[in-house]
Design a protein around this motif. Structure first.
Motif, PDB file in Angstrom:
ATOM      1  N   CYS A 115       0.813  -1.227   0.000  1.00 45.37           N
ATOM      2  CA  CYS A 115       0.000   0.000   0.000  1.00 45.37           C
ATOM      3  C   CYS A 115       0.849   1.281   0.000  1.00 45.37           C
ATOM      4  N   PRO A 116       1.926   1.372   0.783  1.00 42.48           N
ATOM      5  CA  PRO A 116       2.682   2.627   0.766  1.00 42.48           C
ATOM      6  C   PRO A 116       3.240   2.990  -0.605  1.00 42.48           C
ATOM      7  N   ILE A 117       3.542   1.992  -1.414  1.00 36.88           N
ATOM      8  CA  ILE A 117       4.133   2.313  -2.717  1.00 36.88           C
ATOM      9  C   ILE A 117       3.185   2.000  -3.862  1.00 36.88           C
ATOM     10  N   CYS A 118       1.925   1.722  -3.539  1.00 37.64           N
ATOM     11  CA  CYS A 118       0.983   1.306  -4.579  1.00 37.64           C
ATOM     12  C   CYS A 118       0.090   2.472  -4.974  1.00 37.64           C
ATOM     13  N   ASP A 119       0.055   2.765  -6.272  1.00 43.20           N
ATOM     14  CA  ASP A 119      -0.738   3.909  -6.749  1.00 43.20           C
ATOM     15  C   ASP A 119      -2.221   3.726  -6.495  1.00 43.20           C
ATOM     16  N   GLN A 120      -2.663   2.462  -6.378  1.00 43.17           N
ATOM     17  CA  GLN A 120      -4.092   2.206  -6.210  1.00 43.17           C
ATOM     18  C   GLN A 120      -4.560   2.628  -4.819  1.00 43.17           C
ATOM     19  N   ALA A 121      -3.620   2.695  -3.865  1.00 46.47           N
ATOM     20  CA  ALA A 121      -3.993   3.016  -2.494  1.00 46.47           C
ATOM     21  C   ALA A 121      -4.840   4.275  -2.475  1.00 46.47           C
ATOM     22  N   GLY A 122      -5.985   4.170  -1.786  1.00 47.23           N
ATOM     23  CA  GLY A 122      -6.899   5.308  -1.746  1.00 47.23           C
ATOM     24  C   GLY A 122      -8.113   5.077  -2.607  1.00 47.23           C
ATOM     25  N   GLU A 123      -7.947   4.307  -3.696  1.00 48.53           N
ATOM     26  CA  GLU A 123      -9.105   3.926  -4.498  1.00 48.53           C
ATOM     27  C   GLU A 123      -9.082   2.409  -4.728  1.00 48.53           C
ATOM     28  N   CYS A 124      -8.544   1.690  -3.734  1.00 50.35           N
ATOM     29  CA  CYS A 124      -8.362   0.240  -3.852  1.00 50.35           C
ATOM     30  C   CYS A 124      -9.520  -0.481  -3.178  1.00 50.35           C
ATOM     31  N   LYS A 125     -10.142  -1.398  -3.911  1.00 51.02           N
ATOM     32  CA  LYS A 125     -11.285  -2.142  -3.360  1.00 51.02           C
ATOM     33  C   LYS A 125     -10.869  -2.942  -2.132  1.00 51.02           C
ATOM     34  N   LEU A 126      -9.670  -3.537  -2.187  1.00 53.06           N
ATOM     35  CA  LEU A 126      -9.226  -4.322  -1.038  1.00 53.06           C
ATOM     36  C   LEU A 126      -9.193  -3.458   0.211  1.00 53.06           C
ATOM     37  N   GLY A 143       3.135  -3.197 -21.529  1.00 52.85           N
ATOM     38  CA  GLY A 143       2.564  -2.317 -22.549  1.00 52.85           C
ATOM     39  C   GLY A 143       3.087  -0.910 -22.384  1.00 52.85           C
ATOM     40  N   SER A 144       2.949  -0.120 -23.453  1.00 57.37           N
ATOM     41  CA  SER A 144       3.540   1.222 -23.433  1.00 57.37           C
ATOM     42  C   SER A 144       2.950   2.072 -22.319  1.00 57.37           C
ATOM     43  N   GLU A 145       1.705   1.763 -21.916  1.00 56.24           N
ATOM     44  CA  GLU A 145       1.038   2.596 -20.915  1.00 56.24           C
ATOM     45  C   GLU A 145       0.966   1.898 -19.553  1.00 56.24           C
ATOM     46  N   LEU A 146       1.439   0.646 -19.485  1.00 53.90           N
ATOM     47  CA  LEU A 146       1.085  -0.183 -18.337  1.00 53.90           C
ATOM     48  C   LEU A 146       2.289  -0.709 -17.571  1.00 53.90           C
ATOM     49  N   VAL A 147       2.095  -0.874 -16.278  1.00 57.53           N
ATOM     50  CA  VAL A 147       3.027  -1.621 -15.442  1.00 57.53           C
ATOM     51  C   VAL A 147       2.209  -2.685 -14.717  1.00 57.53           C
ATOM     52  N   LEU A 148       2.686  -3.932 -14.738  1.00 60.61           N
ATOM     53  CA  LEU A 148       1.930  -5.036 -14.143  1.00 60.61           C
ATOM     54  C   LEU A 148       2.667  -5.589 -12.931  1.00 60.61           C
ATOM     55  N   ILE A 154     -10.264  -0.815 -14.588  1.00 59.55           N
ATOM     56  CA  ILE A 154     -11.097  -1.942 -14.155  1.00 59.55           C
ATOM     57  C   ILE A 154     -10.376  -2.822 -13.146  1.00 59.55           C
ATOM     58  N   CYS A 155      -9.056  -2.716 -13.066  1.00 59.97           N
ATOM     59  CA  CYS A 155      -8.332  -3.522 -12.083  1.00 59.97           C
ATOM     60  C   CYS A 155      -8.741  -3.066 -10.689  1.00 59.97           C
ATOM     61  N   PRO A 156      -9.378  -3.944  -9.904  1.00 63.55           N
ATOM     62  CA  PRO A 156      -9.874  -3.518  -8.591  1.00 63.55           C
ATOM     63  C   PRO A 156      -8.755  -3.284  -7.583  1.00 63.55           C
ATOM     64  N   VAL A 157      -7.559  -3.772  -7.911  1.00 61.41           N
ATOM     65  CA  VAL A 157      -6.409  -3.579  -7.021  1.00 61.41           C
ATOM     66  C   VAL A 157      -5.287  -2.896  -7.800  1.00 61.41           C
ATOM     67  N   GLY A 158      -4.102  -2.902  -7.253  1.00 60.88           N
ATOM     68  CA  GLY A 158      -3.006  -2.169  -7.889  1.00 60.88           C
ATOM     69  C   GLY A 158      -2.143  -3.009  -8.804  1.00 60.88           C
ATOM     70  N   ALA A 159      -2.714  -4.055  -9.392  1.00 65.72           N
ATOM     71  CA  ALA A 159      -1.899  -4.924 -10.254  1.00 65.72           C
ATOM     72  C   ALA A 159      -1.495  -4.192 -11.525  1.00 65.72           C
ATOM     73  N   PHE A 160      -2.473  -3.569 -12.169  1.00 67.20           N
ATOM     74  CA  PHE A 160      -2.162  -2.722 -13.320  1.00 67.20           C
ATOM     75  C   PHE A 160      -2.097  -1.275 -12.853  1.00 67.20           C
ATOM     76  N   THR A 161      -0.968  -0.609 -13.111  1.00 66.77           N
ATOM     77  CA  THR A 161      -0.896   0.823 -12.827  1.00 66.77           C
ATOM     78  C   THR A 161      -0.494   1.552 -14.101  1.00 66.77           C
ATOM     79  N   SER A 162      -0.938   2.800 -14.176  1.00 72.38           N
ATOM     80  CA  SER A 162      -0.710   3.581 -15.386  1.00 72.38           C
ATOM     81  C   SER A 162       0.688   4.178 -15.372  1.00 72.38           C
ATOM     82  N   ARG A 163       1.425   3.964 -16.449  1.00 73.50           N
ATOM     83  CA  ARG A 163       2.798   4.458 -16.489  1.00 73.50           C
ATOM     84  C   ARG A 163       2.832   5.986 -16.481  1.00 73.50           C
TER      85      ARG A 163
END
Lengths: 507, 161, 427, 203
Positions: A111-122, A150-155, A209-218
Motif C-alpha cells: 500500500c505505501p508504494i501502490c498507486d491504487q492506495a486510496g481507491e483500492c477495493k481491497l 505495454g507502453s502505458e502499463l506496469v503489471l 477496471i483492475c480492482p487492485v493495484g496490479a495494473f498501474t498507469s505508467r
C-alpha cells in the motif's frame, strides 16, 4: 456501446423481488447484482463489472436467499419473482470477512508504494469487513513485480487477485486477447505471452477496471497520491466521440494529473489512451500565461487583458470590415461560437469565416470502439453555429481560402489540443505571414512564434462552462469547471463580451 | 520452413478438422508434438499461432495449466512417480528418495545429459499396483525402494551409489 | 458368497480375449440392448426405464441418471452431445480404468443408448492421459464398434446417427468435474464454468450436453435388457444395483471388485480384499477417495457400502475408492499428501479454493518441519470450514471435508507429531 | 494595642543602635561568606558547577526530544523512505514536499526523488514520525536551528539523510518486507521497467 444497447432493448415484462426488505422491480432476466447496481444497493464484488461478462470467480458477492441452504453469488443469481435476498445478515458479513481474508492471504503489503492506495477495493472492504487480526502467519507466495506489459502499463502480478477482469476486457471489448492467466492454483499469474506487449489504444482501461493495484498507469505512476486529487465531470475534447470523463487535478498546486472515463451512453465505461492525454496541455508549463500586444514601437510585451482587448478593437477600427477574417478551430464550445459569431458576424458583419482544421485528418476514420478520425470535439457544433449565422457549414480546412481572401486582420481561435494537430507549427508560420493576427489560444506554442503580435490566453476545456456536440449531435455538458491554472485566462465568451463593450463605448 | 516434420504437420492438420472447433484441437496437437519432441518450444507455439491459427496465448495457457505439457527440454526418460495416499502408504517416499540419489549421481557424471528426470506426480490411478510410476508412457507397478535399482537399470546403466 | 455375486459391469472379466467385441457379443449379450432400443423404444421410454431403475451416478455425486437425462430440452434444434467422463483422477480410484480394460464395449453400448435417449449424435470419451494402455483398448473397441456397424450413420437402419470419438486429457484432476471436462474438451484450461446454466442446457460449445461416468453408462445396457425390477433386486432402496469398488492399501488382494450396493464393509475388506497384510491392523478408512472424510475403526463397525450409510456417518461413497489406512501410517503425513494434492490440482479460478488450499498446504509444511505453532492445527479446520461450499465447483469442499475430518478425529496425534517430533512409526 | 486574633510583634524597645547594626552586618557578612566559599570552591574546581558555557559547551537533549528531522537509511545506505506521502498527508503544517520516482535498481520500486521539509512551517508535532509506515523519518535531539536571512530553511533530502550531526546517517534496523524480482517462473523478469522521475510543478 453494446452494454447500453442491452439496457435499452430489455424485454418489457418485469419481475419484483425483495432485496434487504425493499421491493425492487427489474426487467425479467436481470441478475441480483445488476438490480442492486441499478438501485444503488451496494453488493461488494471484485470480478463483476457492468461492462463485462460474468466470471463468478472472486466469490465475494455472496448473498443469502431465503429457503436456500448455501449463500449464492449475486452476480450469477437471476432475480425471480418473490425472491427474498439479504446482504446484511451476520452470516453474509462473516462470509465476506473470510472471502476478503482469502484475497489477502498472498497479497503483498505494498500500500505505501501502490498507486491504487486510496481507491483500492481491497482497502475499502478491509475497512468494512476486515479481519483486523489476520490468521495468516506463514510466508506468502511471491510472484514477479513491476513488469512492462505495454507502453502505458506496469503489471504487478503479486498484487493481482486474479479477478479475470483484464482478461475478459481483452477478449470482449478490444478483442485483442493479449492477456491470459497462466499456471494454476495459487501459482496462477496473469500476463501477456512472453515478450509480447499489449499494443492497442485502450490500455489504461485495464488500470481502471483492475480492482487492485496490479495494473498501474505508467503516465500517472508515482505522480500523486489519489487522496490529494479532486475530480470534476467533463467531456473529452480528444475526438468527435466526446466521451464523458472525469478530470483529476490538485487545485492547490494548479496541476492536472489524469483523465478517467465516466459511465455514460456515449462511451459505456471506456475511453482511449489518446483521450487520457488531454489533461497535459492544461498544465502551466504548456499554457500561454498572459496576453501579449505590441507597444508604439511595435515591440511585443506582456499586457493586461483590458489593454489587449483595447488594442484589438483599435486594430479592428483601423481596417474595413471586408478585410477582417475569422479563423475558427472546431475545439470550442457552442456557447463560445454563438458569442463569437454574434459579435463579429452579426454585429460587425464579417463575412470571411474559415475553419482551422488539420489538413492531414481523415474524418471517416474510426477504430471500431470509440476513437474517431475527426479529432475535434465540436465539429458538429461549429457547423451548427455557422449555419445559424447564415454561413456555409461544410467541413473543410480554410487556410488556403484565408490566404487567398487577402484579409488584413485575422481573429483566430487556435486549436486547444495541440498534439492532435501535427501541422500546427507550419500553420502558425503561414498565419504569422498575414498583416495582423490576433491569436486566441491556451497554448504557449503560439507565444514562441515571434511574428504573432497579439495573443490572448484562453481557458482549457476543464476550466469553462459550455457544451460540445459530438459526431451524432449529442450534447456533452461542461458544467463543473476547475479554477483556471493561469490567472489571465478567460473563455471566448468573456473575451468577446469585453471586446463588444470596448467597441460600443469607443463609438 | 516448418519446425514440424512432414508426418507431424499432417497429424496437426487432421486434428484441426477433427473436432467441432479449431480450439478443441489444442490438446491433441500438443500431445502429438510432445510425442515427437518431448516438449513444446516457443518456435513451435509461434508456428501453431501463425500457420495453424491456434492463438499463442490460448496454447500457452493450456501448456502451463496441464501437468503433462512441458515448456522446457526434458530428459530421455521422464519418471512420473505417484506420491498419493496409497503409494505413499506403501513406500513411495523412500523409493523417490532412492531415485533422486541415482539422478544426482548420474547428473554428477553426465550433467544435463543425464537420462532420467523425476516428477512427483499427483496420482496415476493404479493404486492396486502401488507404489506405481510412469517411465515416459510405460507403467511400472510395485516400484518399491528395493526394486527401484533394477527397474532403472533396465533403461540406463546406473553408477554405484 | 462370491459365486452368488451378480455381474452387471464386469461381465467379461476373466474370459479369454475379454476386451474383444466378439467375447462381448457371444458371452455377455453384447449390443442386444442397442438392438432393443433402436428396434422400437422411444426416447421417453428409455429415460423412463433408467429412471425406474433408480440408477445413480457412479462418479461420486450419486445423482439420479435418468433424472439428469430428462433435463435435456426435448425439442431444441441443433446438435447435442454426450460425454463419457473417463477422467478418473480421484486418488484411490481405478475402477473405470479396469472397466475399460475388461469390458470397454459395454461402455460404448451404454453411450449409444444414452445418446439415443437424449438425442445426441456426437459423443466423446474423455480419458485421462495417464491411462495410456486403456486409451489403446478404447480406441480399438471404438474401431471394432464402427466396423460392426454399431457406430456411425443410420445405426441398424433406425435412422439414428451416432459418432463416437476419443479425447485424451493432459493431467488435471479438475477435468473430472463435468464443466471442467467440457472446458478442457473445448481446448481451454480445465476450469469449471459458473452454473447456471447447467450443461444439460448449455454445455459443450454452449449446446445441451450430458456428462456421465464410465461405470454409470456401463450399467445402462443391462438395465435395458433386464428391466428396472431386475436391477433393483440388488442394492438398497435408494441405492439399487451393483457398484464397482476399487480397494487399495496394505491388503493381501487390493483390486477392483463388483459387489451389490449395501455390501458389508467387513466382507469387502476380508473376502474380496483378502484382509489386512500380516502384522498390520486397520487404523482408519477412507471410503470414497481422497475427498471423502476419513472413518475410524469404531465407525467402520457394521458399515455397509451404500450412499445412505455413508451419509449417515458424515462421509460419502464417492467413486467407491476404498483406501485402507493401516496402523503404520502417520496421519500428519497422509494429511499433507491429501492437502498437497488438492493445492496442486486447484484450478486457481475461485479465490477461496485457490488461496485456501495453498494456505492449508502452507500450514502443513509448517507442521511437517515443525515450524508451525500448535494453534495452526485448529486453524486447518477454521480455514477449511470457511473455504467449503463457496466456490464454483466442489474441489474446495473436496479438500475441506477430509481435512476437517482428519483434524477432528486425529487431533491428538497431530499435536503429538508437532510437539514430540515424530508421529510416524516408520522412522 | 488591639488584642485579638492578630498578634503584632512589639517594636524592639530595648535594642540600641549598635546592637541593631551588628545584627544587620552579621547577616550580610554571613551571606557574603557563603558566596565567597562557593565561588572559591568552584573556581578551584572543588565543587561542580550547574550551568554550562553554551555554545562552547554543547548541551545534549534526550533521545526522545522532537527536534530537527532526519531520514533513516537501509542497511545498504539507501534512504529508507518509500515516498508513500503519508507524512505529507498527516502534516498539519503542510511543510513536507515529496516527489516520488521509479528507482533505477529493482530491489526498491518507489523512492523520493525530492524530499523537502520547510522548517519554518514545521510545528514539530511529530505526526510525520507517527504516520511513517517504514520508520523512515524521525525527529532527533538537535534543537539549535537559529540562522540568518538567506540561510536554507527548506531542508533537502540529502541534508535530512546525511548532515554532519548524523555522522554518516542513521540506519533503521526494521526488517525489509520481501520483494520478488527474480526471473524464476517469470517469462520476462529482465524486463523490469525504469521510468524517469516524473516532472512536477510547484507554485
Amino acid at each position: 456501446m453494446s452494454q447500453e444497447s442491452q439496457v435499452t432493448q430489455l424485454p418489457k415484462e418485469t419481475i419484483t423481488f425483495n432485496l434487504n426488505d425493499r421491493d425492487i422491480t427489474v426487467p425479467k432476466g436481470t441478475t441480483v447484482m445488476e438490480a442492486a447496481h441499478r438501485n444503488d444497493v451496494y453488493i461488494p464484488h471484485f470480478c463483476w463489472h457492468p461492462g463485462l461478462s460474468i466470471a463468478g470467480v472472486c466469490r465475494f458477492c455472496l448473498v443469502k436467499v431465503d429457503n436456500r441452504p448455501k449463500l449464492e453469488i449475486a452476480c450469477n443469481l437471476q432475480a425471480t419473482p418473490g425472491m427474498k435476498v439479504s446482504t446484511l445478515l451476520p452470516e453474509v458479513k462473516e462470509a465476506h470477512k473470510w472471502a476478503l481474508e482469502f484475497h489477502l492471504v498472498n497479497h503483498p503489503l505494498d500500500c505505501p508504494i501502490c498507486d491504487q492506495a486510496g481507491e483500492c477495493k481491497l482497502q475499502d472492504f478491509y475497512m468494512e469487513v476486515g479481519k483486523y487480526k489476520s490468521e495468516m502467519d506463514r510466508p506468502k507466495v511471491l510472484k514477479p513485480k513491476a513488469l512492462n506489459v505495454g507502453s502505458e502499463l506496469v503489471l504487478d502480478t503479486e498484487r493481482c487477485i486474479l479477478c479475470d477482469r483484464c482478461v475478459r476486457f481483452e477478449q470482449e471489448v478490444t478483442k485483442t486477447g493479449a492477456l491470459g492467466i497462466f499456471n494454476r492454483g495459487d501459482r496462477a499469474i496473469v500476463g501477456t505471452y512472453p515478450d509480447k506487449k499489449i499494443e492497442h489504444n485502450y490500455q489504461d482501461n485495464l488500470v481502471d477496471i483492475c480492482p487492485v493495484g496490479a495494473f498501474t498507469s505508467r503516465d500517472f505512476r508515482f505522480k500523486q497520491r489519489v487522496w490529494f486529487l479532486k475530480d470534476k465531470p467533463a467531456v473529452c475534447p480528444g475526438c468527435s466521440t466526446g466521451c464523458h470523463v472525469n478530470v483529476y487535478a490538485k487545485p492547490e498546486v494548479r496541476t492536472y494529473f489524469r483523465v478517467k472515463p465516466r459511465e455514460s451512453a456515449v462511451n459505456s465505461h471506456w475511453m482511449c489512451d489518446t483521450g487520457r492525454k488531454t489533461y497535459k496541455h492544461l498544465n502551466q508549463d504548456q499554457r500561454l500565461r498572459f496576453p501579449v500586444a505590441t507597444d508604439t514601437t511595435g515591440k511585443r510585451k506582456r499586457v493586461s487583458t483590458a489593454e489587449a482587448v483595447a488594442s484589438l478593437v483599435a486594430q479592428l477600427r483601423s481596417v474595413a470590415v471586408q478585410d477582417v477574417a475569422l479563423l475558427v478551430s472546431p475545439q470550442y464550445t457552442c456557447e463560445e461560437y454563438a458569442a463569437f459569431f454574434d459579435f463579429f458576424v452579426k454585429k460587425l458583419g464579417v463575412t470571411k469565416v474559415f475553419q482551422w482544421r488539420e489538413p492531414t485528418e481523415k474524418l471517416e476514420e474510426f477504430d471500431g470502439l470509440l476513437y474517431r478520425g475527426d479529432h475535434n470535439p465540436n465539429t458538429f457544433g461549429l457547423s451548427e453555429a455557422l449555419a445559424k449565422v447564415g454561413l456555409p457549414k461544410d467541413v473543410k480546412n480554410g487556410f488556403d481560402d484565408l490566404a487567398r481572401s487577402g484579409a488584413k486582420l485575422v481573429v483566430a481561435l487556435a486549436p486547444e489540443i495541440g498534439f492532435q494537430f501535427p501541422s500546427l507549427e507550419s500553420q502558425f508560420q503561414r498565419l504569422s505571414e498575414l498583416p495582423f493576427v490576433s491569436v486566441w489560444t491556451t497554448s504557449a506554442a503560439a507565444y514562441n512564434v515571434q511574428a504573432f503580435k497579439h495573443l490572448l490566453p484562453l481557458k482549457g476545456f476543464a476550466e469553462k462552462r459550455g457544451s460540445f456536440l459530438n459526431y451524432q449531435g449529442k450534447v456533452g455538458e461542461l458544467a463543473h469547471p476547475f479554477p483556471a491554472a493561469v490567472d489571465d485566462a478567460h473563455d471566448v465568451v468573456e473575451v468577446v463580451t469585453a471586446v463588444a463593450d470596448v467597441w460600443a463605448h469607443a463609438l | 520452413m516448418s519446425v514440424f516434420s512432414e508426418s507431424l504437420q499432417a497429424k496437426i492438420q487432421s486434428f484441426l478438422t477433427r473436432y467441432e472447433t479449431r480450439r478443441s484441437a489444442i490438446l491433441p496437437v500438443l500431445h502429438a508434438i510432445q510425442d515427437e519432441h518431448g516438449w513444446v518450444s516457443e518456435p513451435q507455439i509461434e508456428e501453431l499461432h501463425h500457420t495453424y491459427g491456434l492463438d499463442r496465448v490460448h496454447v500457452k495457457e493450456v501448456i502451463s495449466f496441464y501437468d503433462i505439457y512441458k515448456d522446457h527440454p526434458v530428459r530421455k526418460y521422464q519418471i512420473r512417480y505417484c506420491k498419493n495416499l496409497t503409494c505413499h502408504m506403501l513406500g513411495a517416499r523412500e523409493a523417490i528418495c532412492r531415485i533422486k540419489e541415482h539422478i544426482t549421481a548420474l547428473d554428477a557424471q553426465l550433467g544435463e545429459d543425464g537420462p532420467f528426470s523425476l516428477e512427483e506426480f499427483p496420482c496415476l490411478g493404479k493404486c492396486d499396483g502401488a507404489p506405481v510410476m510412469l517411465v515416459n508412457k510405460e507403467r511400472v507397478e510395485y516400484a518399491t525402494v528395493d526394486r527401484v535399482d533394477e527397474i532403472l537399470a533396465k533403461y540406463a546403466p546406473l553408477p554405484k551409489l | 458368497m462370491s459365486e452368488a455375486k451378480p455381474k452387471i459391469i464386469l461381465r467379461t472379466e476373466g474370459l479369454p480375449d475379454q476386451r474383444s467385441i466378439k467375447t462381448y457379443v457371444d458371452k455377455a449379450e453384447g449390443y442386444t440392448a442397442v438392438r432393443k432400443v433402436l428396434g422400437g423404444l422411444s426416447r421417453e421410454q428409455v429415460i423412463e426405464e433408467v429412471k425406474q431403475s433408480g440408477l445413480r451416478g457412479r462418479g461420486g455425486a450419486g445423482f439420479l441418471t435418468g433424472l439428469k437425462w430428462s433435463f435435456v430440452p426435448k425439442d431444441m434444434p441443433g446438435p447435442k452431445y454426450l460425454i463419457c467422463n473417463n477422467d478418473e483422477s480421484e486418488p484411490g480410484t481405478f475402477k473405470d480404468r479396469y472397466i475399460c480394460a475388461v469390458n470397454p464395449h459395454q461402455v460404448i453400448e451404454g453411450m449409444i443408448i444414452a445418446a439415443y435417449a437424449i438425442g445426441a449424435n456426437k459423443g466423446y470419451i474423455y480419458t485421462r492421459w495417464e491411462f495410456q494402455e486403456e486409451i489403446g483398448y478404447l480406441e480399438t473397441a471404438i474401431k471394432e464398434a464402427y466396423e460392426a456397424g454399431f457406430l456411425g450413420k443410420n445405426l441398424l437402419g433406425s435412422g439414428f446417427d451416432f459418432e463416437l470419438d476419443h479425447y485424451s486429457g493432459a493431467g488435471a484432476y479438475i477435468c473430472g468435474e463435468e464443466t471442467g471436462l467440457i472446458s478442457s474438451l473445448e481446448g481451454k484450461k480445465g476450469q469449471p464454468k459458473v452454473k447456471p446454466p447447467f450443461p444439460a442446457v448449455s454445455g459443450y460449445l454452449g449446446r445441451p450436453t450430458i456428462v456421465n461416468n464410465t461405470e454409470t453408462l456401463a450399467n445402462v445396457p443391462w438395465i435395458i435388457n433386464h428391466g428396472p425390477k431386475a436391477f433393483r433386486q440388488w442394492g438398497t432402496e435408494k441405492s439399487p444395483g451393483t457398484k464397482v469398488f476399487s480397494i487399495s492399501g496394505a491388503l493381501n488382494k487390493p483390486g477392483v471388485y463388483e459387489v451389490p450396493l449395501g455390501y458389508p464393509f467387513e466382507s469387502l475388506l476380508n473376502d474380496e480384499g483378502g484382509g489386512m497384510q500380516a502384522g498390520r491392523s486397520l487404523k482408519a478408512l477412507i471410503p470414497g477417495g481422497a475427498s471423502a472424510p476419513v472413518l475410524t475403526p469404531t465407525e467402520c463397525e457394521g458399515l455397509t457400502m451404500d450412499y445412505e450409510a455413508m451419509a449417515q456417518r458424515g462421509t460419502m461413497l464417492g467413486s467407491g475408492a476404498v483406501i485402507i489406512i493401516d496402523d503404520r501410517q502417520s496421519i500428519a503425513e497422509l494429511l499433507k499428501v491429501t492437502i498437497d494434492f488438492f493445492a496442486h490440482e486447484s484450478c486457481g479460478q475461485c479465490t477461496p479454493c485457490r488461496e485456501g488450499t495453498g494456505w492449508l498446504n502452507n500450514i502443513m509444511d509448517g507442521i511437517l518441519d515443525r515450524s508451525a505453532k500448535p494453534d495452526n492445527i485448529e486453524r486447518l479446520r477454521t480455514v477449511s470450514r470457511n473455504m467449503g461450499g463457496k466456490t464454483i465447483c466442489a474441489l474446495s469442499d473436496a479438500c475441506a471435508m477430509p481435512v476437517m475430518a482428519f483434524v477432528q478425529k486425529f487431533s491428538d496425534e497431530l499435536h503429538a507429531y508437532l510437539a514430540a517430533g515424530s508421529g510416524s512409526h516408520r522412522q | 494595642m488591639a488584642t485579638g486574633i492578630i498578634k503584632v510583634a512589639p517594636p524592639p524597645e530595648d535594642k540600641n543602635l549598635f546592637q541593631m547594626a551588628y545584627g544587620y552586618a552579621s547577616t550580610i557578612f554571613a551571606g557574603m561568606w557563603k558566596t565567597g566559599v562557593i565561588f572559591f570552591m568552584q573556581i578551584t574546581g572543588l565543587e561542580k558547577t550547574n550551568t554550562l558555557e553554551w555554545p562552547e559547551q554543547p548541551a545534549t537533549y534526550s533521545e526522545r526530544f522532537k527536534g530537527k528531522h532526519f531520514l533513516t537509511r537501509r542497511d545498504d545506505g539507501q534512504v529508507r523512505c518509500t515516498a508513500c506521502f503519508l507524512c505529507a498527508t498527516a502534516c498539519p503544517a503542510e511543510c513536507i514536499t515529496i516527489v516520488a520516482g521509479q528507482h533505477p535498481t529493482n530491489e526498491i520500486e518507489k523512492f523520493p526523488v525530492r524530499f523537502e521539509i520547510d522548517i519554518l512551517r514545521c510545528v514539530f508535532c511529530g505526526f510525520c514520525e507517527e504516520a511513517c509506515p517504514v520508520d523512515a523519518i524521525r525527529l532527533g535531539p538537535e534543537y539549535a536551528m537559529a540562522g540568518a536571512a538567506g540561510d536554507k530553511w527548506v531542508y533537502t533530502k540529502d541534508y535530512l539523510a546525511d548532515r554532519g550531526q548524523l555522522h554518516g546517517g542513521i540506519t533503521s534496523v526494521k526488517e525489509e518486507n520481501t520483494k520478488h524480482f527474480t526471473t524464476d517462473h517469470n517469462p520476462r523478469g529482465d524486463d523490469l521497467i525504469a521510468t524517469d522521475a516524473p516532472h512536477m510543478r510547484h507554485h
